[in-house]
Design a protein around this motif. Structure first.
Motif, PDB file in Angstrom:
ATOM      1  N   GLY A   1       0.768  -1.237   0.000  1.00 38.07           N
ATOM      2  CA  GLY A   1       0.000   0.000   0.000  1.00 38.07           C
ATOM      3  C   GLY A   1       0.797   1.283   0.000  1.00 38.07           C
ATOM      4  O   GLY A   1       0.271   2.353  -0.289  1.00 38.07           O
ATOM      5  N   GLY A   2       2.093   1.205   0.325  1.00 38.93           N
ATOM      6  CA  GLY A   2       2.883   2.429   0.381  1.00 38.93           C
ATOM      7  C   GLY A   2       4.312   2.166   0.797  1.00 38.93           C
ATOM      8  O   GLY A   2       4.757   1.018   0.841  1.00 38.93           O
ATOM      9  N   MET A   3       5.030   3.235   1.105  1.00 39.87           N
ATOM     10  CA  MET A   3       6.427   3.075   1.505  1.00 39.87           C
ATOM     11  C   MET A   3       6.904   4.258   2.331  1.00 39.87           C
ATOM     12  O   MET A   3       6.289   5.321   2.332  1.00 39.87           O
ATOM     13  CB  MET A   3       7.322   2.865   0.284  1.00 39.87           C
ATOM     14  CG  MET A   3       7.453   4.034  -0.643  1.00 39.87           C
ATOM     15  SD  MET A   3       8.289   3.664  -2.225  1.00 39.87           S
ATOM     16  CE  MET A   3       9.764   2.858  -1.751  1.00 39.87           C
TER      17      MET A   3
ATOM     18  N   PHE B   1       0.626   4.527  -2.074  1.00 37.19           N
ATOM     19  CA  PHE B   1       0.559   4.351  -3.516  1.00 37.19           C
ATOM     20  C   PHE B   1      -0.827   4.710  -4.022  1.00 37.19           C
ATOM     21  O   PHE B   1      -1.831   4.383  -3.381  1.00 37.19           O
ATOM     22  CB  PHE B   1       0.895   2.909  -3.923  1.00 37.19           C
ATOM     23  CG  PHE B   1       2.292   2.489  -3.574  1.00 37.19           C
ATOM     24  CD1 PHE B   1       3.381   3.309  -3.843  1.00 37.19           C
ATOM     25  CD2 PHE B   1       2.533   1.263  -2.986  1.00 37.19           C
ATOM     26  CE1 PHE B   1       4.667   2.927  -3.523  1.00 37.19           C
ATOM     27  CE2 PHE B   1       3.823   0.863  -2.671  1.00 37.19           C
ATOM     28  CZ  PHE B   1       4.893   1.703  -2.938  1.00 37.19           C
ATOM     29  N   ILE B   2      -0.899   5.362  -5.174  1.00 37.97           N
ATOM     30  CA  ILE B   2      -2.172   5.682  -5.802  1.00 37.97           C
ATOM     31  C   ILE B   2      -2.887   4.387  -6.186  1.00 37.97           C
ATOM     32  O   ILE B   2      -4.084   4.245  -5.990  1.00 37.97           O
ATOM     33  CB  ILE B   2      -1.975   6.574  -7.048  1.00 37.97           C
ATOM     34  CG1 ILE B   2      -1.253   7.873  -6.684  1.00 37.97           C
ATOM     35  CG2 ILE B   2      -3.298   6.832  -7.767  1.00 37.97           C
ATOM     36  CD1 ILE B   2      -1.985   8.790  -5.750  1.00 37.97           C
ATOM     37  N   LYS B   3      -2.130   3.433  -6.693  1.00 36.72           N
ATOM     38  CA  LYS B   3      -2.667   2.113  -7.046  1.00 36.72           C
ATOM     39  C   LYS B   3      -1.828   1.093  -6.276  1.00 36.72           C
ATOM     40  O   LYS B   3      -0.621   1.010  -6.472  1.00 36.72           O
ATOM     41  CB  LYS B   3      -2.529   1.893  -8.547  1.00 36.72           C
ATOM     42  CG  LYS B   3      -3.033   0.562  -9.016  1.00 36.72           C
ATOM     43  CD  LYS B   3      -2.859   0.435 -10.519  1.00 36.72           C
ATOM     44  CE  LYS B   3      -3.234  -0.958 -10.964  1.00 36.72           C
ATOM     45  NZ  LYS B   3      -2.943  -1.164 -12.380  1.00 36.72           N
ATOM     46  N   PRO B   4      -2.438   0.301  -5.363  1.00 40.54           N
ATOM     47  CA  PRO B   4      -1.663  -0.674  -4.586  1.00 40.54           C
ATOM     48  C   PRO B   4      -0.885  -1.625  -5.490  1.00 40.54           C
ATOM     49  O   PRO B   4      -1.278  -1.879  -6.637  1.00 40.54           O
ATOM     50  CB  PRO B   4      -2.726  -1.430  -3.799  1.00 40.54           C
ATOM     51  CG  PRO B   4      -3.919  -0.549  -3.784  1.00 40.54           C
ATOM     52  CD  PRO B   4      -3.859   0.248  -5.053  1.00 40.54           C
ATOM     53  N   LEU B   5       0.217  -2.149  -4.989  1.00 39.51           N
ATOM     54  CA  LEU B   5       1.044  -3.067  -5.770  1.00 39.51           C
ATOM     55  C   LEU B   5       0.301  -4.343  -6.114  1.00 39.51           C
ATOM     56  O   LEU B   5       0.516  -4.920  -7.166  1.00 39.51           O
ATOM     57  CB  LEU B   5       2.329  -3.407  -5.020  1.00 39.51           C
ATOM     58  CG  LEU B   5       3.267  -2.238  -4.766  1.00 39.51           C
ATOM     59  CD1 LEU B   5       4.499  -2.716  -4.023  1.00 39.51           C
ATOM     60  CD2 LEU B   5       3.645  -1.534  -6.053  1.00 39.51           C
ATOM     61  N   LEU B   6      -0.566  -4.805  -5.218  1.00 37.07           N
ATOM     62  CA  LEU B   6      -1.358  -6.005  -5.471  1.00 37.07           C
ATOM     63  C   LEU B   6      -2.810  -5.615  -5.626  1.00 37.07           C
ATOM     64  O   LEU B   6      -3.382  -4.941  -4.776  1.00 37.07           O
ATOM     65  CB  LEU B   6      -1.230  -6.994  -4.310  1.00 37.07           C
ATOM     66  CG  LEU B   6       0.147  -7.569  -4.066  1.00 37.07           C
ATOM     67  CD1 LEU B   6       0.130  -8.435  -2.814  1.00 37.07           C
ATOM     68  CD2 LEU B   6       0.618  -8.374  -5.253  1.00 37.07           C
ATOM     69  N   GLU B   7      -3.418  -6.029  -6.718  1.00 37.99           N
ATOM     70  CA  GLU B   7      -4.846  -5.802  -6.917  1.00 37.99           C
ATOM     71  C   GLU B   7      -5.615  -6.705  -5.963  1.00 37.99           C
ATOM     72  O   GLU B   7      -5.136  -7.775  -5.597  1.00 37.99           O
ATOM     73  CB  GLU B   7      -5.222  -6.109  -8.366  1.00 37.99           C
ATOM     74  CG  GLU B   7      -4.615  -5.152  -9.355  1.00 37.99           C
ATOM     75  CD  GLU B   7      -5.069  -3.715  -9.145  1.00 37.99           C
ATOM     76  OE1 GLU B   7      -6.251  -3.485  -8.811  1.00 37.99           O
ATOM     77  OE2 GLU B   7      -4.234  -2.826  -9.297  1.00 37.99           O
ATOM     78  N   PRO B   8      -6.819  -6.330  -5.558  1.00 37.55           N
ATOM     79  CA  PRO B   8      -7.590  -7.164  -4.621  1.00 37.55           C
ATOM     80  C   PRO B   8      -7.749  -8.608  -5.093  1.00 37.55           C
ATOM     81  O   PRO B   8      -7.730  -9.522  -4.295  1.00 37.55           O
ATOM     82  CB  PRO B   8      -8.946  -6.458  -4.544  1.00 37.55           C
ATOM     83  CG  PRO B   8      -8.653  -5.044  -4.895  1.00 37.55           C
ATOM     84  CD  PRO B   8      -7.510  -5.103  -5.885  1.00 37.55           C
TER      85      PRO B   8
END
Length: 101
Positions: A23-25, A81-88
């Motif tokens: 979700g972020g860093m 992140f605007i778009k999470p690294l993993l999609e649901p």
């Protein structure tokens, strides 16, 4: 990391990733960045990594700064992140399977 403050030119800053999640860093940078600023993160990938295994977004990620803490010679930026690294649909299921006993 690239950012652009309102009415100013684009800033390019080298950053050190300290903590990364889907979700972020958290990164360390020398410059101050405004809270809620949008940034683009370019993350180099290993040339040995299988290109098919990495999503296109693995190289350039967009994020929003949520918080900034000032240090002596650096600033810590918490970003989402605007778009999470993993999609649901690709996230591992946390549902516990019932035993057949």
């Amino acid at each position: 990391m690239r950012s652009q403050e309102e009415g100013e030119k684009e800033l390019l800053e080298f950053a050190t990733a300290l903590n990364v999640s889907a979700g972020g860093m958290l990164v360390a940078v020398r410059r101050s960045v405004a809270a809620s600023a949008q940034v683009t993160l370019e993350i180099p990938s290993s040339p040995l990594a299988a290109i098919e295994a990495l999503p296109d977004s693995a190289r350039n990620l967009r994020a929003r700064v949520l918080r900034m803490e000032h240090g002596e010679s650096y600033n810590l930026l918490g970003m989402k992140f605007i778009k999470p690294l993993l999609e649901p649909s690709t996230r591992p299921s946390r549902r516990k399977l019932a035993s057949s006993e």
